[in-house]
Design an enzyme around this catalytic site. Structure first.
Site, short mmCIF file in Angstrom:
data_model
loop_
_atom_site.label_atom_id
_atom_site.label_comp_id
_atom_site.label_asym_id
_atom_site.label_seq_id
_atom_site.Cartn_x
_atom_site.Cartn_y
_atom_site.Cartn_z
N ARG A 63 9.88 31.45 -43.94
CA ARG A 63 11.16 30.73 -44.40
C ARG A 63 11.32 29.65 -43.34
O ARG A 63 11.40 28.41 -43.24
CB ARG A 63 12.06 31.79 -44.75
CG ARG A 63 13.42 31.20 -45.35
CD ARG A 63 14.22 30.31 -44.61
NE ARG A 63 14.81 30.64 -43.36
CZ ARG A 63 15.55 30.23 -42.47
NH1 ARG A 63 15.83 29.09 -42.52
NH2 ARG A 63 16.14 31.06 -41.52
N ASP A 64 11.99 30.25 -41.88
CA ASP A 64 12.47 29.49 -40.86
C ASP A 64 11.34 28.59 -40.43
O ASP A 64 11.46 27.34 -39.94
CB ASP A 64 12.88 30.41 -39.90
CG ASP A 64 13.63 29.75 -38.83
OD1 ASP A 64 13.50 28.40 -38.79
OD2 ASP A 64 14.32 30.34 -37.91
N CYS A 78 15.00 23.44 -36.92
CA CYS A 78 15.97 23.26 -37.94
C CYS A 78 16.24 21.74 -38.10
O CYS A 78 16.62 20.98 -37.18
CB CYS A 78 17.32 23.75 -37.36
SG CYS A 78 18.64 23.67 -38.47
N ASN A 85 10.88 28.64 -33.30
CA ASN A 85 10.86 29.83 -32.97
C ASN A 85 10.13 30.23 -31.85
O ASN A 85 9.10 29.97 -31.76
CB ASN A 85 10.83 30.79 -34.16
CG ASN A 85 11.63 30.18 -35.40
OD1 ASN A 85 12.91 30.66 -35.33
ND2 ASN A 85 11.43 29.74 -36.57
N HIS A 96 17.48 36.30 -32.55
CA HIS A 96 16.52 35.42 -33.17
C HIS A 96 16.76 34.00 -32.28
O HIS A 96 17.64 33.19 -31.97
CB HIS A 96 17.17 34.76 -34.37
CG HIS A 96 16.59 33.77 -35.31
ND1 HIS A 96 15.86 33.87 -36.40
CD2 HIS A 96 16.22 32.39 -34.69
CE1 HIS A 96 15.21 32.60 -36.69
NE2 HIS A 96 15.39 31.76 -35.74
ZN ZN Z 1 14.65 30.06 -36.23
#
Ligand code: ZN
Length: 323
Positions: A26-27, A251, A260, A218
């Protein structure tokens, strides 16, 4: 060697074992401009599950117009091999998403808002209060389907539009979550602004003011200290960390936000610091290498490139030793 690692973990008060939540599907993928094949998304989860990862943020039941990359949310959830004990969580931005997520058979739904008012408006076009109010219906839908709801707090360590984020904003949102029965709270470092002192401060404040909440962290590696922040979280006794394979992600609504922390790097550090994960580190580096192939480019994660620390080479395999 294991005694040395375990002694290190004890000295810093680290937990013996932590849970890793893979957020790559997802991210990691949501901002990818080219559509990643549904079969690759499913293979990504299945490969990591085979390596021992048990928890995945699998997708988001968001409008396909808003995030076309995740328009296959239901197919991804349906396609994952459930022969393994995997737990699939999905982001749910609104009641419509909650209905779709429940129909797809997810294990948990994640609602999210930003700690900063400006970022929340930019991200979901409503105030924080409006976001929280909207979650009530999501919770009701999930409860009806007997599905757990978790809460995430984006920009928990700083906002690209407002700068520092007051710790009171974090505890305030966590309290509002707890009042709705949401006691799993993820602090998201959306734009890589976390530092070890901020991590310690925020974890301590949450423990003190919202003791019923379970905290997950996170981090992004935007400024190169993502794993240092994990180290700070471990010292606070945190046992849930989110990461993405290869360090995929970023993002689209946060200027300069990069990926990440990489799952393979996180596992490498945890194991070398005496913290167990139950995950096969080598199999995860192989999955990271596969992911680079699937994406058709190098990814930022490092552990997969260098290989295991004690992988030795023949003396004549390299021309000369480098400084
Ligand atoms: Zn993230």
């Amino acid at each position: 060697m294991m005694n040395r690692n375990a002694a290190y973990a004890r000295r810093y008060g680290f937990p013996q074992r932590v849970r890793i939540v893979e957020v790559g599907p997802r991210d990691g993928l949501q901002a990818e401009p080219e559509f990643v094949a549904t079969s690759d998304k499913i293979a990504m989860i299945d490969r990591l599950a085979a390596a021992g990862i048990r928890e995945f943020e699998a997708t988001s039941f968001v409008s396909p117009r808003a995030v076309p990359q995740l328009r296959d949310a239901a197919e991804v959830v349906a396609g994952v091999d459930r022969g393994r004990p995997v737990r699939l969580t999905t982001l749910v931005p609104n009641p419509r998403g909650a209905v779709a997520a429940a129909q797809a058979g997810v294990d948990a739904m994640v609602v999210f808002l930003s700690a900063s008012e400006s970022h929340n408006r930019k991200n979901v076009n409503r105030s924080r209060a409006e976001s929280l109010e909207g979650f009530r219906e999501v919770v009701a839908i999930a409860r009806e389907a007997d599905i757990k709801v978790q809460g995430a707090i984006a920009t928990s360590f700083g906002c690209p539009f407002e700068g520092d984020v007051d710790v009171g904003a974090i505890t305030g949102i966590a309290k509002a979550y707890a009042q709705m029965g949401i006691t799993h709270v993820t602090l998201g470092d959306t734009t890589g602004m976390a530092t070890p002192p901020l991590v310690a401060e925020r974890c301590k404040a949450l423990r003190r003011e919202v003791p019923e909440s379970e905290i997950a962290l996170h981090f992004h590696n935007t400024r190169g200290i993502g794993l240092v922040n994990v180290h700070a979280g471990l010292a606070e006794g945190i046992t849930i960390f989110e990461s993405s394979i290869g360090g995929l992600g970023g993002c689209p609504f946060a200027p300069g936000a990069t990926g990440n922390i990489a799952t393979e790097d996180l596992i490498y550090m945890l194991h070398e610091c005496g913290v167990e994960t139950g995950i096969d580190a080598i199999a995860v580096t192989e999955a990271a290498a596969w992911m680079e192939g699937a994406m058709g480019r190098k990814l930022p994660g490092q552990a997969a490139k260098a290989g295991p620390r004690l992988k030795t080479s023949a003396l004549d395999a390299v021309a000369t030793a480098c400084g």
